[in-house]
Design an enzyme around this catalytic site. Structure first.
Site, PDB file in Angstrom:
ATOM      1  CB  SER A  10      40.614  21.418  34.941  1.00  0.00           C
ATOM      2  OG  SER A  10      40.349  21.131  36.301  1.00  0.00           O
ATOM      3  CG  HIS A  35      43.440  18.132  33.722  1.00  0.00           C
ATOM      4  ND1 HIS A  35      44.694  17.618  33.506  1.00  0.00           N
ATOM      5  CD2 HIS A  35      43.506  18.757  34.934  1.00  0.00           C
ATOM      6  CE1 HIS A  35      45.493  17.919  34.531  1.00  0.00           C
ATOM      7  NE2 HIS A  35      44.789  18.606  35.408  1.00  0.00           N
ATOM      8  CG  ASP A  37      42.705  18.823  38.454  1.00  0.00           C
ATOM      9  OD1 ASP A  37      43.909  18.615  38.217  1.00  0.00           O
ATOM     10  OD2 ASP A  37      42.025  19.675  37.842  1.00  0.00           O
ATOM     11  CG  MET A  39      43.201  18.088  44.361  1.00  0.00           C
ATOM     12  SD  MET A  39      42.804  19.830  44.573  1.00  0.00           S
ATOM     13  CE  MET A  39      42.974  20.428  42.889  1.00  0.00           C
ATOM     14  CG  HIS A  68      47.102  16.765  37.968  1.00  0.00           C
ATOM     15  ND1 HIS A  68      46.917  18.135  37.989  1.00  0.00           N
ATOM     16  CD2 HIS A  68      48.226  16.535  38.685  1.00  0.00           C
ATOM     17  CE1 HIS A  68      47.889  18.704  38.681  1.00  0.00           C
ATOM     18  NE2 HIS A  68      48.692  17.755  39.125  1.00  0.00           N
ATOM     19  CG  MET A  70      47.653  17.567  42.413  1.00  0.00           C
ATOM     20  SD  MET A  70      46.529  18.929  42.039  1.00  0.00           S
ATOM     21  CE  MET A  70      45.284  18.067  41.074  1.00  0.00           C
ATOM     22  CG  MET A 139      51.618  21.860  38.806  1.00  0.00           C
ATOM     23  SD  MET A 139      49.998  21.414  38.188  1.00  0.00           S
ATOM     24  CE  MET A 139      48.948  22.612  39.020  1.00  0.00           C
ATOM     25  N   GLY A 144      46.190  22.658  44.002  1.00  0.00           N
ATOM     26  CA  GLY A 144      45.213  22.587  45.081  1.00  0.00           C
ATOM     27  C   GLY A 144      43.874  23.237  44.768  1.00  0.00           C
ATOM     28  CG  PHE A 145      42.643  25.832  46.019  1.00  0.00           C
ATOM     29  CD1 PHE A 145      41.510  25.397  46.697  1.00  0.00           C
ATOM     30  CD2 PHE A 145      43.856  25.861  46.704  1.00  0.00           C
ATOM     31  CE1 PHE A 145      41.580  25.012  48.031  1.00  0.00           C
ATOM     32  CE2 PHE A 145      43.939  25.471  48.036  1.00  0.00           C
ATOM     33  CZ  PHE A 145      42.791  25.046  48.708  1.00  0.00           C
ATOM     34  N   GLY A 146      41.404  25.532  41.677  1.00  0.00           N
ATOM     35  CA  GLY A 146      41.188  26.175  40.388  1.00  0.00           C
ATOM     36  C   GLY A 146      41.114  27.680  40.584  1.00  0.00           C
ATOM     37  N   GLY A 147      41.125  28.403  39.495  1.00  0.00           N
ATOM     38  CA  GLY A 147      40.877  29.837  39.545  1.00  0.00           C
ATOM     39  C   GLY A 147      42.033  30.694  40.026  1.00  0.00           C
ATOM     40  CG  ASP A 181      46.821  21.934  35.664  1.00  0.00           C
ATOM     41  OD1 ASP A 181      45.882  22.753  35.622  1.00  0.00           O
ATOM     42  OD2 ASP A 181      46.794  20.890  36.344  1.00  0.00           O
ATOM     43  N   GLY A 182      47.041  25.576  35.001  1.00  0.00           N
ATOM     44  CA  GLY A 182      46.838  26.632  35.986  1.00  0.00           C
ATOM     45  C   GLY A 182      46.798  28.020  35.381  1.00  0.00           C
ATOM     46  N   GLY A 203      40.417  25.259  33.409  1.00  0.00           N
ATOM     47  CA  GLY A 203      39.314  24.974  34.315  1.00  0.00           C
ATOM     48  C   GLY A 203      38.355  26.134  34.385  1.00  0.00           C
ATOM     49  CB  SER A 204      38.300  29.139  36.558  1.00  0.00           C
ATOM     50  OG  SER A 204      39.632  29.523  36.296  1.00  0.00           O
TER      51      SER A 204
END
Ligand code: DX5
Ligand code: ZN
Length: 232
Positions: A10, A35, A37, A39, A68, A70, A139, A144-147, A181-182, A203-204
């Site tokens: 991501s 990927h 994202d 938003m 993706h 959102m 999900m 809304g947020f990575g990490g 994802d996540g 992602g992170s």
């Protein structure tokens, strides 16, 4: 031979000041899919990147760009992403008034289509549109947020989605990818694969790893994720 697994970095957690280089390097390190994202600060409380950025990165790689969405509503922006070079476009059922129509719109634009399920969104949304789905994205965090931390209930939901997809593939011969994802990392990716995912957004875990500056800085982490998947 083990099942085919795909790693999808991501770019939300990439260094946006050198996004092109980040993409080239992460693909060179053996990742499969980008990927992307999107938003809108309306459907989710964050604002990221749009078709312009997709178009800008398209010439840098032959890898699949997995958009993706959102955003709410989704239909207006779908053709823009298709024109910008997206290969797969997924959206949340809550973002569309007419889910079947939005999926058809994506397919009409020549892209693969998918639905995204938030942690509390029931899987039933897929039942009557299986023929239009190329991807199901679960999900394992709220979008809304990575990490964020992986929500363990996603494992049971993955098993249920896997069963639905396998039953459909058995009947039709048509493949549907199951993406998670996540909060995916080297410590949990094997367990997630065992629960049924075949495509893994990271992602992170990937871009946040301590980095050198050389172009192979992502080799170690991609290899570590693959080594975990090889155990499955
Ligand atoms: C969250 C995004 C994710 C996010 C994943 O809304 O959809 O793709 O970037 O980031 P990590 O892997 O850090 O949880
Ligand atoms: Zn995502």
């Amino acid at each position: 031979m083990s099942k085919q697994f795909r790693i999808a970095p991501s770019i939300l957690s990439a260094d946006f000041a050198k996004l092109g280089q980040e993409i080239t390097d992460v693909i060179a390190s053996g990742a499969d899919i980008i990927h992307f994202d999107v938003m809108d600060n309306h459907y989710v409380p964050n604002l990221t990147i749009g078709p312009l950025v997709c178009q800008a990165i398209r010439p840098l790689t032959d890898a699949i760009i997995d958009v993706h969405l959102m955003v709410k509503p989704v239909d207006r922006i779908i053709p823009d992403f298709a024109k910008a070079g997206a290969n797969i476009i997924t959206f949340h059922p809550e973002g569309s008034e007419h889910i079947d129509r939005s999926l058809a719109l994506i397919k009409d634009q020549g892209c693969k289509a998918g639905l995204v399920f938030n942690p509390a969104t029931p899987l039933d949304y897929m039942d009557h549109v299986m023929d239009k789905l190329d991807m199901v994205l679960l999900m394992s965090v709220n979008p809304g947020f990575g990490g964020q931390k992986f929500i363990p209930q996603a494992l049971e939901k993955l098993k249920q989605a896997r069963a639905k997809i396998d039953a459909y593939t058995e009947k039709t011969g048509r493949e549907i990818w199951l993406e998670i994802d996540g909060g995916v990392n080297t410590a949990n990716i094997a367990e997630i694969a065992r629960a049924g995912a075949d495509t893994f957004v990271a992602g992170s875990a990937l871009f946040g790893a301590p980095q050198a500056t050389d172009p192979h800085r992502y080799d170690t982490i991609v290899a570590a994720l693959r080594a975990e998947l090889a155990k499955v």
